[in-house]
Structure formats: C-alpha cells, structure tokens
Design an enzyme around this catalytic site. Structure first.
Site, PDB file in Angstrom:
ATOM      1  N   GLU A   1     -11.380  -0.155  -3.458  1.00 39.45           N
ATOM      2  CA  GLU A   1     -10.597   0.390  -2.346  1.00 39.45           C
ATOM      3  C   GLU A   1      -9.355   1.097  -2.917  1.00 39.45           C
ATOM      4  O   GLU A   1      -9.144   1.151  -4.128  1.00 39.45           O
ATOM      5  CB  GLU A   1     -10.158  -0.717  -1.366  1.00 39.45           C
TER       6      GLU A   1
ATOM      7  N   ASP B   1       0.821  -1.224   0.000  1.00 39.16           N
ATOM      8  CA  ASP B   1       0.000   0.000   0.000  1.00 39.16           C
ATOM      9  C   ASP B   1       0.854   1.274   0.000  1.00 39.16           C
ATOM     10  O   ASP B   1       0.667   2.162   0.847  1.00 39.16           O
ATOM     11  CB  ASP B   1      -0.911   0.025   1.245  1.00 39.16           C
TER      12      ASP B   1
END
Ligand code: FUB
Length: 326
Positions: A226, A19
């Site tokens: 997301e 991420d």
C-alpha cells in the site's frame, strides 16, 4: 512561539497524524496527512480501527519555524457519497486550483476515491458530489509531470480491498494471488485536464526484479502492499511504497511513469507501529522523506505522528537506506 522542527520528531503533537503527503506550494511545505482519532476499540486486519472523520492541512515555512495546523479542511459529513474512514489523502495543484484526493468507504462499504477543490492549499476543500467514476481501493497519490500530465497511483491490500478488484469489478470474496504468482501492483491512471475524472481505465503497474521477472506475492520483503508515491529525479520515475507485513518503505525505478518499475531497495526500515507510509519532496536544494510512526502514542498502531528526515541519493540515483532511530 517558533520552535524548529527537528528531524525524526513529531511535526505536531496536539493531534495524531499519519500518511503524510508533502508538497511545496507557494514556497512552503504543505503536508496533507490522515487525522487519526484518539479512540480505543477493537483492532483487526480490515483496518476498522482507522476510523478517521476529517482532514487537517499542516504547513512548514522552513525547518526553522514550527508547523502550522490550518484546522479542519474537509469533514466526512460534508462528502455526500462517503460513509466512513477518511484514509490517506494527497493534494495537487493545477489550473490555479488545489485538489485534495482522498479515499473513503461509500454507503456500500466499498472504498472509492474522491476529490475536493479549493483556491487555497490550506483549504477548506469543497468535495464533488460523487467519487471519481471507476475509482476503487485506497491511498491515492497524484504526480504532476513536467509536461503537466497528472497521474493518480493508488491501491492497497487487505483493508484497502485491492485484491477484490482483480477482475475489474468488486468481488467481496476474492483473495490475493498465491505466493508463487506475481504480486498485485498498484494501479495508475492519467487524470483528465480538470483533474476530476480518470482519462483512461486504471492499469496495473508491474514491479520487476533486476532480471525483469515480476516480484512474487510471497516475496513480502519486496512486494507492493500500500501507500504508493511517485517522484522524479534526474529523469527517472521512482515508485516507492510500503511492504505492509514486513513494514518497510521500498522503491523501484523506471523511465516511464506507468512502469514497469525495477525494484531497487529499502528507503526506511520498520518504524514503531504496524503501518508505514510516506512521501518524498524536494524543498530548496534538498530532498526530504515525510513518514509516520506510532511513537507519540507509545506504540498504538492507529494513533500515529508525522515526522520528516532528509533523503540522500547516491551518484547512481539509488537512495540511501534510513534507520529513523539511529
Ligand atoms: O491510515 C489508514 C491506512 O493506514 C492508510 O491508508 C495506509 O496506507 C496505512 O498507513
């Protein structure tokens, strides 16, 4: 020893990272990743296997040097309101202060978004006592516009609990929209000048097709799942995100940071591992995509590694699709 980091190679291999939120601060690229734990246990759609407990900040002077791990910048035990699962963070610079924004489950098992501050981009970061009032779900990304207005975009389906906030309060039993209904969009809110609260109620971003029709929940190749990220190029705002179940990074464009955004196409084809999550940053005169895959662990979904590759814009502002394994 300085070892150049090659595109599409893990930028570090001594820990698992994911991420990546990349920013240029003080003339270097700073990367704010999740720190995946080397733990084995049951996996589920709720994401319980993503049990991260701290953040490390990484930096790259330039691509000819190796990546520096600045060590632990924030730990779960030091965040009063947070119980578990430090997921995808981001950072921003304003007021001569570095802000680290991060999601975690609170003591009621509800994902909230917190903020921590530091005078240095590498931390350590001091967390606020409570989460940002009115915050929920996961994957905060903060975009500071040229006029100094800062916006947080956030939200994630399934384990990220976005479906449970459709009516404005947390409903543990709420499901997502039917396949023929508009998909849920990420949320966006302008941040207060001190960057510690929302200036306004978060609103939903609408993502539409070229005819202005909302992308539907059943359109899993294009609908939002997301990992939102906003960047600006040639006066246009770009919202990029993961499609989750179809494992692509895609993007949409708008002339307004709050949208509506018009869907454009795919940035990154599926990577090894279930999740895909990224950031886009300009460094010197080039643009880069930071992303992750699970190649370092031989494909274990929750043991990932951050990589980068160059990103190319076409003349009309669209982005060339990248296959990271070609
Ligand atoms: O790292 C945990 C979660 O996996 C992130 O919050 C999602 O974006 C996905 O990458």
């Amino acid at each position: 020893m300085n070892k150049p980091i090659k595109p599409n190679d893990p930028i570090v291999t001594h820990i698992y990272t994911a991420d990546p939120s990349a920013h240029v601060f003080e003339g270097k690229i700073y990367i704010y990743p999740s720190h995946d734990l080397d733990l084995d246990g049951p996996s589920n759609d709720n994401g319980d296997q993503y049990a991260m407990e701290d953040y490390h900040v990484l930096s790259i002077d330039n691509f000819k040097s190796s990546c520096i791990d600045h060590g632990e910048a924030l730990h779960l035990k030091d965040i009063p309101w947070a119980k578990q699962q430090l997921w995808a963070p981001d950072a921003a610079l304003k007021n001569n202060t570095y802000y680290l924004f991060f999601p975690a489950k609170d003591h009621d098992h509800i994902f909230r978004i917190g903020v921590a501050t530091s005078p240095s981009p590498s931390g350590p970061f001091t967390p606020q006592e409570t989460y940002i009032p009115g915050s929920f779900s996961i994957d905060p990304a903060v975009f500071v516009d040229e006029n100094d207005k800062a916006y947080m975009v956030f939200g994630g389906l399934w384990g990220g609990q976005l479906e449970k906030w459709q009516k404005g309060t947390f409903n543990p039993d709420a499901a997502g929209p039917a396949a023929t209904e508009p998909a849920l969009g990420p949320r966006i809110a302008e941040l207060s000048d001190d960057m510690l609260t929302f200036k306004e109620m978060p609103q939903e971003i609408s993502i539409v097709d070229e005819d202005g029709k909302p992308i539907l929940a059943g359109d899993e190749q294009r609908r939002y799942f997301e990992g939102p990220w906003i960047h600006k190029y040639n006066g246009y705002y770009y919202l990029s995100y993961s499609t989750g179940t179809t494992h692509c990074l895609v993007y949409a464009m708008s002339q307004n940071p709050k949208g509506p955004y018009v869907f454009k196409g795919t940035i990154l084809t599926p990577v090894v591992g279930w999740t895909t999550h990224h950031s886009i940053v300009q460094f010197e005169d080039k643009w880069y995509l930071f992303y992750h895959d699970s190649s370092l662990s031989g494909g274990v979904n929750h043991k990932r590694c951050v990589k980068y590759t160059e990103l190319t814009f076409n003349e009309d502002g669209t982005i060339q699709t990248i296959d990271p394994y070609k």
